[in-house]
Write a protein that holds these residues in place. Structure first.
Motif, PDB file in Angstrom:
ATOM      1  N   MET A 156      41.079 -58.687 -37.629  1.00  0.00           N
ATOM      2  CA  MET A 156      41.614 -59.876 -36.978  1.00  0.00           C
ATOM      3  C   MET A 156      41.419 -59.790 -35.459  1.00  0.00           C
ATOM      4  SD  MET A 156      45.586 -61.180 -36.801  1.00  0.00           S
ATOM      5  CE  MET A 156      46.023 -60.000 -35.518  1.00  0.00           C
ATOM      6  N   ASN A 157      41.775 -58.642 -34.890  1.00  0.00           N
ATOM      7  CA  ASN A 157      41.645 -58.472 -33.441  1.00  0.00           C
ATOM      8  C   ASN A 157      40.181 -58.495 -33.001  1.00  0.00           C
ATOM      9  OD1 ASN A 157      44.410 -58.313 -32.957  1.00  0.00           O
ATOM     10  ND2 ASN A 157      44.458 -56.123 -33.378  1.00  0.00           N
ATOM     11  N   HIS A 176      44.394 -56.090 -39.688  1.00  0.00           N
ATOM     12  CA  HIS A 176      44.751 -56.478 -38.314  1.00  0.00           C
ATOM     13  C   HIS A 176      43.673 -56.041 -37.313  1.00  0.00           C
ATOM     14  CE1 HIS A 176      48.758 -57.401 -39.911  1.00  0.00           C
ATOM     15  NE2 HIS A 176      48.827 -58.204 -38.864  1.00  0.00           N
ATOM     16  N   LEU A 190      46.494 -63.573 -38.926  1.00  0.00           N
ATOM     17  CA  LEU A 190      45.822 -62.845 -39.993  1.00  0.00           C
ATOM     18  C   LEU A 190      45.296 -63.805 -41.060  1.00  0.00           C
ATOM     19  CD1 LEU A 190      44.941 -60.156 -41.165  1.00  0.00           C
ATOM     20  CD2 LEU A 190      47.205 -59.951 -42.220  1.00  0.00           C
TER      21      LEU A 190
END
Length: 66
Positions: free
Chosen positions: A29-30, A26, A37
């Motif tokens: 992803m950010n 995550h 995701l």
């Protein structure tokens, strides 16, 4: 001297390297600016090897149970 990189090659390699180094998916992803995701995972070049390792572990576990 300017270096030229193909973004299509660099971006997946960057995500794969981060994930292989133990980064939290995550977080990657950010950092990538993705909202899903699954998008980030699609860039992970190591996913095939990881899936194969999981399959091998499952097979070995089944052999140990029998």
């Amino acid at each position: 001297m300017a270096s030229h990189f193909d973004r299509r090659a660099v971006v997946p390699a960057t995500f794969t390297e981060a994930l292989d180094a133990g980064a939290v998916p995550h977080d990657v992803m950010n950092a990538a600016g993705h909202t899903q995701l699954s998008t980030t995972q699609g860039y992970d070049r190591g996913m095939l090897q990881k899936t194969a390792r999981v399959a091998q572990l499952r097979i070995a576990s089944r052999k140990n149970e029998g």
